[in-house]
Motif scaffolding. Structure first.
Motif, PDB file in Angstrom:
ATOM      1  N   ARG A 135     107.836  40.663 115.179  1.00 46.75           N
ATOM      2  CA  ARG A 135     107.177  40.944 113.902  1.00 46.75           C
ATOM      3  C   ARG A 135     105.899  40.140 113.696  1.00 46.75           C
ATOM      4  NH1 ARG A 135     110.195  43.784 110.092  1.00 46.75           N
ATOM      5  NH2 ARG A 135     112.281  44.341 110.799  1.00 46.75           N
ATOM      6  N   SER A 136     105.739  39.073 114.439  1.00 51.09           N
ATOM      7  CA  SER A 136     104.538  38.255 114.265  1.00 51.09           C
ATOM      8  C   SER A 136     103.350  38.774 115.064  1.00 51.09           C
ATOM      9  CB  SER A 136     104.824  36.804 114.662  1.00 51.09           C
ATOM     10  OG  SER A 136     105.193  36.730 116.028  1.00 51.09           O
ATOM     11  N   PHE A 137     103.599  39.568 116.095  1.00 49.71           N
ATOM     12  CA  PHE A 137     102.525  40.012 116.970  1.00 49.71           C
ATOM     13  C   PHE A 137     101.495  40.910 116.273  1.00 49.71           C
ATOM     14  CE2 PHE A 137     105.202  38.604 120.518  1.00 49.71           C
ATOM     15  CZ  PHE A 137     104.237  38.026 121.326  1.00 49.71           C
ATOM     16  N   THR A 159     110.770  48.594 115.823  1.00 44.61           N
ATOM     17  CA  THR A 159     109.804  49.616 116.242  1.00 44.61           C
ATOM     18  C   THR A 159     109.086  50.200 115.043  1.00 44.61           C
ATOM     19  OG1 THR A 159     111.367  50.166 118.002  1.00 44.61           O
ATOM     20  CG2 THR A 159     109.522  51.662 117.672  1.00 44.61           C
ATOM     21  N   TYR A 160     109.814  50.395 113.937  1.00 44.62           N
ATOM     22  CA  TYR A 160     109.192  50.952 112.739  1.00 44.62           C
ATOM     23  C   TYR A 160     108.142  49.991 112.178  1.00 44.62           C
ATOM     24  CZ  TYR A 160     113.060  54.280 112.826  1.00 44.62           C
ATOM     25  OH  TYR A 160     113.937  55.255 113.199  1.00 44.62           O
ATOM     26  N   PHE A 161     108.419  48.710 112.280  1.00 44.90           N
ATOM     27  CA  PHE A 161     107.450  47.715 111.812  1.00 44.90           C
ATOM     28  C   PHE A 161     106.163  47.781 112.630  1.00 44.90           C
ATOM     29  CE2 PHE A 161     105.659  43.400 111.989  1.00 44.90           C
ATOM     30  CZ  PHE A 161     105.488  43.146 110.642  1.00 44.90           C
ATOM     31  N   ILE A 162     106.299  47.925 113.950  1.00 40.50           N
ATOM     32  CA  ILE A 162     105.116  48.053 114.820  1.00 40.50           C
ATOM     33  C   ILE A 162     104.351  49.320 114.500  1.00 40.50           C
ATOM     34  CG2 ILE A 162     104.325  48.193 117.212  1.00 40.50           C
ATOM     35  CD1 ILE A 162     106.888  46.738 118.036  1.00 40.50           C
ATOM     36  N   LEU A 163     105.080  50.419 114.299  1.00 43.56           N
ATOM     37  CA  LEU A 163     104.437  51.696 114.043  1.00 43.56           C
ATOM     38  C   LEU A 163     103.703  51.720 112.706  1.00 43.56           C
ATOM     39  CD1 LEU A 163     107.123  54.126 115.470  1.00 43.56           C
ATOM     40  CD2 LEU A 163     104.769  53.915 116.244  1.00 43.56           C
ATOM     41  N   PHE A 223     107.807  46.865 124.122  1.00 42.53           N
ATOM     42  CA  PHE A 223     109.031  46.619 123.355  1.00 42.53           C
ATOM     43  C   PHE A 223     110.060  47.724 123.574  1.00 42.53           C
ATOM     44  CE2 PHE A 223     111.591  46.954 119.460  1.00 42.53           C
ATOM     45  CZ  PHE A 223     112.154  45.681 119.463  1.00 42.53           C
ATOM     46  N   GLN A 224     109.599  48.969 123.654  1.00 43.35           N
ATOM     47  CA  GLN A 224     110.532  50.065 123.895  1.00 43.35           C
ATOM     48  C   GLN A 224     111.151  49.980 125.290  1.00 43.35           C
ATOM     49  OE1 GLN A 224     108.125  53.473 122.936  1.00 43.35           O
ATOM     50  NE2 GLN A 224     109.037  53.663 120.905  1.00 43.35           N
ATOM     51  N   ALA A 225     110.350  49.512 126.260  1.00 41.73           N
ATOM     52  CA  ALA A 225     110.898  49.331 127.611  1.00 41.73           C
ATOM     53  C   ALA A 225     112.013  48.287 127.602  1.00 41.73           C
ATOM     54  CB  ALA A 225     109.789  48.914 128.571  1.00 41.73           C
ATOM     55  N   ILE A 226     111.827  47.223 126.831  1.00 42.54           N
ATOM     56  CA  ILE A 226     112.859  46.201 126.711  1.00 42.54           C
ATOM     57  C   ILE A 226     114.069  46.748 125.957  1.00 42.54           C
ATOM     58  CG2 ILE A 226     113.399  43.925 125.746  1.00 42.54           C
ATOM     59  CD1 ILE A 226     110.452  43.188 126.132  1.00 42.54           C
ATOM     60  N   TYR A 281      82.495  47.485 111.393  1.00 40.09           N
ATOM     61  CA  TYR A 281      83.415  46.360 111.588  1.00 40.09           C
ATOM     62  C   TYR A 281      84.864  46.833 111.474  1.00 40.09           C
ATOM     63  CZ  TYR A 281      85.642  41.813 110.900  1.00 40.09           C
ATOM     64  OH  TYR A 281      86.444  40.707 111.017  1.00 40.09           O
ATOM     65  N   VAL A 282      85.142  47.643 110.461  1.00 44.89           N
ATOM     66  CA  VAL A 282      86.492  48.203 110.289  1.00 44.89           C
ATOM     67  C   VAL A 282      86.859  49.078 111.477  1.00 44.89           C
ATOM     68  CG1 VAL A 282      87.863  49.800 108.899  1.00 44.89           C
ATOM     69  CG2 VAL A 282      86.463  48.069 107.779  1.00 44.89           C
ATOM     70  N   LEU A 283      85.895  49.858 111.964  1.00 49.16           N
ATOM     71  CA  LEU A 283      86.138  50.723 113.125  1.00 49.16           C
ATOM     72  C   LEU A 283      86.553  49.921 114.351  1.00 49.16           C
ATOM     73  CD1 LEU A 283      85.913  53.391 114.780  1.00 49.16           C
ATOM     74  CD2 LEU A 283      83.467  52.870 115.030  1.00 49.16           C
ATOM     75  N   MET A 284      85.810  48.877 114.663  1.00 53.37           N
ATOM     76  CA  MET A 284      86.090  48.102 115.874  1.00 53.37           C
ATOM     77  C   MET A 284      87.396  47.315 115.751  1.00 53.37           C
ATOM     78  SD  MET A 284      83.756  49.121 117.753  1.00 53.37           S
ATOM     79  CE  MET A 284      84.138  48.093 119.163  1.00 53.37           C
ATOM     80  N   VAL A 285      87.663  46.779 114.555  1.00 55.36           N
ATOM     81  CA  VAL A 285      88.924  46.067 114.352  1.00 55.36           C
ATOM     82  C   VAL A 285      90.101  47.033 114.464  1.00 55.36           C
ATOM     83  CG1 VAL A 285      90.323  44.783 112.694  1.00 55.36           C
ATOM     84  CG2 VAL A 285      87.902  44.239 112.956  1.00 55.36           C
ATOM     85  N   GLY A 286      89.989  48.188 113.808  1.00 59.99           N
ATOM     86  CA  GLY A 286      91.063  49.177 113.875  1.00 59.99           C
ATOM     87  C   GLY A 286      91.291  49.681 115.281  1.00 59.99           C
ATOM     88  N   LYS A 287      90.221  49.904 116.025  1.00 54.56           N
ATOM     89  CA  LYS A 287      90.341  50.366 117.403  1.00 54.56           C
ATOM     90  C   LYS A 287      91.051  49.322 118.267  1.00 54.56           C
ATOM     91  CE  LYS A 287      87.482  51.663 121.383  1.00 54.56           C
ATOM     92  NZ  LYS A 287      86.096  51.728 121.905  1.00 54.56           N
ATOM     93  N   GLY A 288      90.677  48.052 118.122  1.00 54.87           N
ATOM     94  CA  GLY A 288      91.309  46.989 118.899  1.00 54.87           C
ATOM     95  C   GLY A 288      92.777  46.806 118.564  1.00 54.87           C
ATOM     96  N   VAL A 289      93.100  46.846 117.269  1.00 51.35           N
ATOM     97  CA  VAL A 289      94.494  46.694 116.852  1.00 51.35           C
ATOM     98  C   VAL A 289      95.333  47.883 117.327  1.00 51.35           C
ATOM     99  CG1 VAL A 289      96.051  46.553 114.871  1.00 51.35           C
ATOM    100  CG2 VAL A 289      93.922  45.249 114.878  1.00 51.35           C
ATOM    101  N   SER A 290      94.760  49.088 117.270  1.00 48.86           N
ATOM    102  CA  SER A 290      95.459  50.278 117.756  1.00 48.86           C
ATOM    103  C   SER A 290      95.791  50.145 119.243  1.00 48.86           C
ATOM    104  CB  SER A 290      94.605  51.527 117.523  1.00 48.86           C
ATOM    105  OG  SER A 290      95.221  52.678 118.043  1.00 48.86           O
ATOM    106  N   PHE A 291      94.838  49.662 120.002  1.00 47.80           N
ATOM    107  CA  PHE A 291      95.030  49.465 121.443  1.00 47.80           C
ATOM    108  C   PHE A 291      96.139  48.451 121.696  1.00 47.80           C
ATOM    109  CE2 PHE A 291      92.392  48.894 125.598  1.00 47.80           C
ATOM    110  CZ  PHE A 291      93.555  49.079 126.343  1.00 47.80           C
ATOM    111  N   SER A 292      96.023  47.282 121.091  1.00 49.50           N
ATOM    112  CA  SER A 292      96.994  46.210 121.333  1.00 49.50           C
ATOM    113  C   SER A 292      98.385  46.586 120.843  1.00 49.50           C
ATOM    114  CB  SER A 292      96.519  44.927 120.633  1.00 49.50           C
ATOM    115  OG  SER A 292      95.263  44.508 121.120  1.00 49.50           O
ATOM    116  N   THR A 293      98.461  47.249 119.693  1.00 49.62           N
ATOM    117  CA  THR A 293      99.759  47.614 119.132  1.00 49.62           C
ATOM    118  C   THR A 293     100.435  48.706 119.941  1.00 49.62           C
ATOM    119  OG1 THR A 293      98.818  47.102 116.951  1.00 49.62           O
ATOM    120  CG2 THR A 293     100.956  48.177 116.986  1.00 49.62           C
ATOM    121  N   THR A 294      99.646  49.649 120.485  1.00 47.29           N
ATOM    122  CA  THR A 294     100.209  50.667 121.367  1.00 47.29           C
ATOM    123  C   THR A 294     100.817  50.018 122.601  1.00 47.29           C
ATOM    124  OG1 THR A 294      98.574  52.292 120.620  1.00 47.29           O
ATOM    125  CG2 THR A 294      99.709  52.761 122.678  1.00 47.29           C
TER     126      THR A 294
END
Length: 300
Positions: free
Chosen positions: A129-131, A43-47, A105-108, A86-99
């Motif tokens: 860790r690869s996701f 979880t810390y790695f994802i965060l 993962f926490q549910a599991i 470009y950084v904004l859109m990439v960061g926004k997408g990664v934030s969404f997917s990682t959340t």
């Protein structure tokens, strides 16, 4: 500077300062844990990835909006306009997917000890860790067209088919192209939202069952002190409500920009606020959320 400009300075300066401090604190905390402990929780790695993505969103949108509200003109050239968006859109997408990944993962992680769930936990631990790295690559590729659409104000010759951000301009593509990209984006977003809602509902259900089973333990405790399970449920619901609320607002803004040639000034500012305030609020929600449900409750 008008009173309206001063209000926007305050509105954008707050997430830039407070949101950056919150996410930097989380990032430092998880990096410190990874170096101080031999075995850290996934979880810390994802965060760590999530806080980096949130920081990129806050800084890439919050700082330019604050400078524009202060009345500073032409502070970004063509290169920086393309890079920041470009950084904004990439960061926004990664934030969404990682959340979404974190919620699933926490549910599991907190699921009961059954043969089916144990097997799923083992598989999840192997590939989790690869996701985040995959998310970065996918969103970098998915937003490759963003620099082609963004220019600075001095290079913008078309004033009718653009979105004016005061410091940069974004060209509006043809409706056919917008429909394609909007459909791809919505399919990804809806899938992530469904996963997040399912995992959050599962966590609430599991925590409720656990509370019912161990209710006798808390029978003699003061009613004014909430149990860890109750605090976990509250944090999950707060996180999901905040995420969905900001996502709906952001989606409305994106649909407007995609379907209409002209965008109102207040819509541009509202879109910017939705970009910077969710990463700010989520950093403090995750501080509580992490304490409540990061560790399996059935771990002996």
């Amino acid at each position: 500077m008008t009173s309206m400009d001063m209000k926007f300075v305050i509105l954008f300066l707050f997430p830039v300062v407070i949101g950056s401090l919150g996410n930097f604190s989380l990032l430092y905390h998880y990096i410190f844990i990874s170096f101080s402990e031999q075995r850290t929780m996934p979880t810390y790695f994802i965060l760590r990835h999530l806080t980096v993505a949130n920081l990129l969103v806050i800084l890439s949108r919050g700082i330019p909006e604050t400078m524009a509200a202060l009345g500073i003109e032409d502070f970004l050239n063509n290169f920086w306009c393309k890079l920041i968006f470009y950084v904004l859109m990439v960061g926004k997408g990664v934030s969404f997917s990682t959340t979404c990944l974190l919620s699933v993962f926490q549910a599991i992680t907190i699921s009961p000890r059954s043969t089916r769930w144990v097997e799923l936990k083992v598989r999840a631990l192997k590939c989790i860790r690869s996701f985040p790295s995959i998310f970065w690559v996918l969103h970098m590729l998915a937003n490759i067209r963003v620099p082609m659409l963004v220019t600075d104000k001095r290079h913008n010759k078309n004033i009718t088919n653009t979105i004016d951000y005061q410091y940069c301009s974004a060209a509006i593509s043809s409706k056919e192209i917008n429909y394609i990209f909007m459909a791809l984006s919505l399919s990804h977003d809806i899938f992530c939202l469904e996963l997040m809602m399912w995992s959050s509902s599962s966590m609430v259900f599991i925590l409720y069952q656990h509370k019912q089973q161990t209710q006798y333990i808390h029978r003699y405790k003061s009613s004014s002190v909430s149990s860890p399970e109750t605090r976990a449920v509250q944090s999950i619901l707060l996180l999901v409500c905040a995420f969905v609320s900001f996502y709906v607002l952001s989606s409305i803004m994106n649909v407007w920009f995609s379907l209409f040639d002209r965008s109102a000034w207040w819509l541009v500012k509202t879109s910017a606020l939705t970009h910077v305030y969710f990463p700010t609020i989520s950093s403090f929600i995750f501080m509580t959320h992490d304490q409540c449900v990061c560790k399996p409750m059935w771990k002996k």
